[in-house]
Design an enzyme around this catalytic site. Structure first.
Site, PDB file in Angstrom:
ATOM      1  N   ASN A 115      35.353  47.402  32.684  1.00 34.32           N
ATOM      2  CA  ASN A 115      34.090  47.822  32.105  1.00 34.32           C
ATOM      3  C   ASN A 115      33.204  48.550  33.107  1.00 34.32           C
ATOM      4  O   ASN A 115      33.217  49.773  33.195  1.00 34.32           O
ATOM      5  CB  ASN A 115      33.383  46.608  31.494  1.00 34.32           C
ATOM      6  CG  ASN A 115      32.231  46.999  30.583  1.00 34.32           C
ATOM      7  OD1 ASN A 115      31.752  48.128  30.624  1.00 34.32           O
ATOM      8  ND2 ASN A 115      31.791  46.086  29.763  1.00 34.32           N
ATOM      9  N   ASP A 116      32.443  47.778  33.876  1.00 38.60           N
ATOM     10  CA  ASP A 116      31.446  48.391  34.763  1.00 38.60           C
ATOM     11  C   ASP A 116      32.034  49.433  35.712  1.00 38.60           C
ATOM     12  O   ASP A 116      31.384  50.427  36.018  1.00 38.60           O
ATOM     13  CB  ASP A 116      30.740  47.309  35.578  1.00 38.60           C
ATOM     14  CG  ASP A 116      29.918  46.380  34.691  1.00 38.60           C
ATOM     15  OD1 ASP A 116      29.513  46.834  33.607  1.00 38.60           O
ATOM     16  OD2 ASP A 116      29.719  45.218  35.070  1.00 38.60           O
ATOM     17  N   VAL A 117      33.267  49.213  36.157  1.00 41.44           N
ATOM     18  CA  VAL A 117      33.862  50.126  37.146  1.00 41.44           C
ATOM     19  C   VAL A 117      34.240  51.474  36.541  1.00 41.44           C
ATOM     20  O   VAL A 117      34.736  52.342  37.240  1.00 41.44           O
ATOM     21  CB  VAL A 117      35.099  49.504  37.826  1.00 41.44           C
ATOM     22  CG1 VAL A 117      34.712  48.252  38.574  1.00 41.44           C
ATOM     23  CG2 VAL A 117      36.193  49.216  36.821  1.00 41.44           C
ATOM     24  N   THR A 118      34.014  51.631  35.211  1.00 42.42           N
ATOM     25  CA  THR A 118      34.312  52.916  34.580  1.00 42.42           C
ATOM     26  C   THR A 118      33.041  53.570  34.041  1.00 42.42           C
ATOM     27  O   THR A 118      33.106  54.597  33.380  1.00 42.42           O
ATOM     28  CB  THR A 118      35.281  52.735  33.393  1.00 42.42           C
ATOM     29  OG1 THR A 118      34.631  51.918  32.401  1.00 42.42           O
ATOM     30  CG2 THR A 118      36.566  52.064  33.819  1.00 42.42           C
ATOM     31  N   ALA A 121      27.412  43.611  34.829  1.00 45.28           N
ATOM     32  CA  ALA A 121      26.167  44.268  35.179  1.00 45.28           C
ATOM     33  C   ALA A 121      25.148  44.165  34.047  1.00 45.28           C
ATOM     34  O   ALA A 121      23.959  44.363  34.254  1.00 45.28           O
ATOM     35  CB  ALA A 121      26.415  45.727  35.532  1.00 45.28           C
TER      36      ALA A 121
END
Lengths: 469, 105
Positions: A394-397, A434
């Site tokens: 999720n957040d890393v994209t 996040a």
């Protein structure tokens, strides 16, 4: 120096050289296993040499029946437990086990200093300093790592913070430092030392309690560095060189990993230890562009898109590990490869729950390591990818990271949005750690495949086989 | 004492620098085995426990040594075993599916 002593010194030198070379061989997956075996051999030589040393009746230290009994009983029980858990642990549970080994290592280092002081509290300032540092760092590592393992195991999944926890940490830290200074100044008192031990153990608990699951890779790395330092301090206490060298090596390794993990999440180590994710920016400024229309996709369409692609990049995240879907993931990759599709895996440094965790999970599922690409290596390839398949990441994209002013700002991300089309396998639109919406999901190129990672990938495999078989 | 303390300190600092140099070359793919391997290296604490056991006395001393020995041995044995288990999974391609299944265990 007796002949036996000289022999032990040389065996230690040999062992230390094996440790360094073993770590050196870790620079490639092809040689890593040999490196670890070399390191283990060096360890064996060092241990056997020192056993011969203490068994030597001429030496200053010598064994009797009780001492042998205590040593061997402890070693056998501990060794058997270690071997058993190493053989049986599931790869998804690796972070817990590494944490536990970390805990016992730090604990053993602290116990060495405690026992030394118990046998003879009349130590000089130099040794006393090493003793205190060993006990404080080892104690913090022990309780902190046990707690981290419990959190990873899911016994305590939510970050815990209570009113006055900062104050409590402060008081405990002050007690540890105060007691420590007193000992160095010449307290020669075992009760003071006991106080320091208790304070250190409490501090470890208070330090890890408020830390959330997403920050675990950093915490584990940091505790690893602590253990190394504690072992080096035990080396100072005993005046033993191999402990000093090994401790320094581990300290360096843990330090590097801590820094890598923290920068991969765009957070400072201090900020993480202070607790609570995004205490700064979260909740300010709603992310623009989010909340737009979301396109969902049926399994057959997703399968066809990938089957007729020439390049597919799979982006696995913690969701994949949690669903134990690594085998389905590999199967999908194989089915596509059999059709001539170029498949690779884009792995973010914090995918999984400890540094490099996702690589181990995929390796376990028999994905060849040359298909596992690191972030810097793969990011330029997204431009050429026909399909990026995001599974449980999720957040890393989130492209929002490229803009200032939100919770993920500045975090290095995978450039998934550069692919020609994007398919996201995800259970719901829920946000990641996040706590903000992922703009990738509302990108016009993105289709959402709402399902569980394991079931979703399995159905993609079946669909690909039946549709284009 | 001071002499040997400075000597130990020298070795500590140099080993730290060697560690930084060697470990910064380890690829991210291997970070979990690296950490687990580093973990096994600090299992060398067992050597310290063995030395200690050569002159320990008194009930409390024995108990502490026993626990330390168990901790250290779990660390060193488990650490190397689990690192080896992980590293043997990292393989090159191509391997026929049947053979791959075999060495997955």
């Amino acid at each position: 120096m007796s002949k036996v002593e000289i022999g032990i010194r040389f065996a230690s030198l040999f062992g230390a050289a094996c440790f360094v070379l073993g770590l050196h061989f870790m620079n490639s997956p092809a040689t890593a296993r040999r490196g670890n075996q070399l390191s283990a051999f060096g360890m064996l030589v060092a241990v056997v040499a020192v056993l011969i040393g203490v068994g030597d009746s001429q030496g200053a230290a010598h064994m009797n029946a009780t001492r042998w009994g205590v040593l061997l009983a402890g070693t056998l029980i501990g060794g058997a437990y270690g071997l058993y858990s190493a053989r049986t642990v599931q790869m998804t549970n690796m972070p817990q086990l590494v944490s536990l080994f970390n805990a016992v290592g730090g604990g053993a280092a602290a116990l060495i200093a405690v026992t030394e002081y118990h046998l003879d509290p009349h130590v000089l300032a130099g040794t006393a300093t090493a003793t205190v540092l060993d006990i404080v760092i080892g104690g913090v590592t022990f309780s902190g790592s046990v707690l981290a393992a419990a959190k990873l195991q899911g016994y305590l999944s939510k970050p815990v913070s209570f009113a006055g926890s900062r104050l409590a940490s402060g008081v405990v830290a002050l007690a540890a430092v105060g007691g420590g200074v007193w000992i160095v100044a010449g307290a020669h008192n075992q009760l003071v030392l006991l106080g320091v031990v208790i304070a250190a153990v409490l501090f470890g608990v208070l330090m890890v309690l408020p830390i959330g699951g997403a920050d675990m890779p950093v915490v584990i790395s940091l505790l690893n560095a602590f253990t190394g330092t504690a072992v080096a301090m035990a080396g100072f206490v005993l005046g033993n060189v191999i402990l000093v060298i090994a401790g320094a090596l581990v300290g360096a390794s843990g330090g590097i990993l801590t820094k890598l993990m923290a920068s991969a999440m765009n957070r400072s180590v201090l900020n993480i230890i202070a607790g609570g994710f995004g205490t700064g920016a979260v909740g300010t400024a709603a992310v623009e562009g989010a909340g737009g229309p979301v396109k969902s996709i049926a399994v057959d369409d997703a399968a066809l898109q990938m089957a007729y692609a020439s390049k597919v990049i799979i982006v696995p995240g913690y969701g994949l590990a949690a669903a134990q879907a690594q085998h389905e993931c590999r199967e999908l990759g194989e089915v596509l490869e059999a059709r001539g599709v170029e498949v690779s895996y884009a792995i973010h440094p914090v995918a999984g729950r400890m540094p490099g965790h996702m690589n181990v999970l995929l390796a376990e599922a028999n994905v060849p390591y040359d298909q596992l690409k690191e972030m810097d290596e793969i990011n330029s390839e997204f431009d050429r990818a026909d399909v990026a398949l995001v599974v449980g990441a999720n957040d890393v994209t989130n492209p929002a990271a490229r803009r200032p002013g939100n919770a993920v700002s500045g975090m290095p991300i995978l450039d998934v949005d550069h692919a020609k089309s994007i398919i996201v396998v995800k259970r719901s639109m829920a946000s990641g750690y996040a706590g903000i919406d992922n703009e990738l999901y509302t990108d016009p190129k993105t289709s959402m495949f709402f399902t569980d990672a394991k079931k979703g990938l399995a159905s993609l495999v079946t669909a690909t086989k039946t549709l284009v078989g | 004492m001071t002499g040997s303390f400075v000597g130990d300190m020298t070795i500590f600092v140099l080993a730290l620098l060697v560690g930084f140099e060697v470990i910064s070359k380890v690829p991210a793919t291997l970070h979990t085995p690296l950490m687990s391997g580093a973990n096994s290296i600090h299992g060398v604490v067992l050597v310290g426990v063995i030395i200690l056991s050569g002159y320990v006395h008194g009930t409390l001393g024995y108990v502490l040594t026993f626990v330390a020995a168990a901790f250290g041995a779990a660390n060193v044995v488990g650490g190397y075993a689990v690192t080896d288990r992980m590293l043997q999974m990292f393989r090159k391609r191509p391997v026929p599916a049947a053979a791959a299944k075999e060495d997955a265990r």
